[in-house]
Design an enzyme around this catalytic site. Structure first.
Site, PDB file in Angstrom:
ATOM      1  N   GLN A 190       0.647  -1.377   0.018  1.00 38.73           N
ATOM      2  CA  GLN A 190      -0.438  -0.094  -0.276  1.00 38.73           C
ATOM      3  C   GLN A 190       1.057   1.171   0.287  1.00 38.73           C
ATOM      4  OE1 GLN A 190      -3.118  -0.443   1.721  1.00 38.73           O
ATOM      5  NE2 GLN A 190      -3.930   1.581   0.345  1.00 38.73           N
ATOM      6  N   PHE A 191       1.552   1.877  -1.100  1.00 30.67           N
ATOM      7  CA  PHE A 191       2.112   2.782  -1.078  1.00 30.67           C
ATOM      8  C   PHE A 191       1.236   3.927  -1.023  1.00 30.67           C
ATOM      9  CE2 PHE A 191       0.003   3.841  -4.993  1.00 30.67           C
ATOM     10  CZ  PHE A 191      -0.135   4.983  -5.374  1.00 30.67           C
ATOM     11  N   THR A 192       0.193   4.192  -0.539  1.00 29.04           N
ATOM     12  CA  THR A 192      -0.754   5.445  -0.455  1.00 29.04           C
ATOM     13  C   THR A 192      -0.623   5.207   1.037  1.00 29.04           C
ATOM     14  OG1 THR A 192      -2.747   4.047  -0.297  1.00 29.04           O
ATOM     15  CG2 THR A 192      -1.940   5.089  -2.176  1.00 29.04           C
TER      16      THR A 192
END
Length: 144
Positions: free
Chosen positions: A74-76
């Protein structure tokens, strides 16, 4: 490295209509984000915390209970929306940096005896879960 740990009774991740990872018993869903400066020490710290933090019922850890973990990239988690209305993702590591570290966390958990299911790094994923509690905890490695 940032990880959101959610205590779940079940969770799954689907890519292109196909379930690619699922747990159907109490365990943890881990949303994992990687930043530019993360390295082996962050991997070891994060894997140990995911396995040993007592978030399950009866104050048990994943290691204590032999519970499974579903890890989803989850890069966010490194999004920044302090200015304006459009978040920036500059603090998120690019895929060629993030993917090996994501895989290393999953492998470190497996090496410690944890059953690990995963999503697909960089894919458009649908995550389904049944929160238990709900219990949610944000971990941030000391190097972050």
């Amino acid at each position: 490295m940032r990880a959101v740990l959610q205590r779940v009774t079940s969770a799954s991740v689907t890519v292109d209509g196909e379930v690619v990872g699922a747990i159907d018993e109490p365990g943890l869903l881990v949303l994992l984000g990687v930043t530019h400066g993360d390295g082996p020490a962050d991997v070891a710290w994060t894997a140990r915390k995911v396995r040993d933090t007592r978030l399950l019922r009866d104050e048990l850890s994943v290691g204590d209970a032999g519970a499974p973990v579903l890890v989803v990239s989850q890069f966010t988690l490194y999004g920044d929306a302090r200015k304006g209305r459009r978040p920036t993702w500059q603090a998120a590591a690019p895929g060629d940096v993030g993917e090996p570290l994501y895989e290393a966390v999953c492998q470190a958990l497996r090496d410690a005896g944890t059953r690990v299911e995963t999503g697909v790094f960089g894919a458009d994923m649908s995550v389904a879960l049944v929160n238990d509690g709900p219990v949610t905890l944000l971990l941030e490695s000391p190097g972050a």
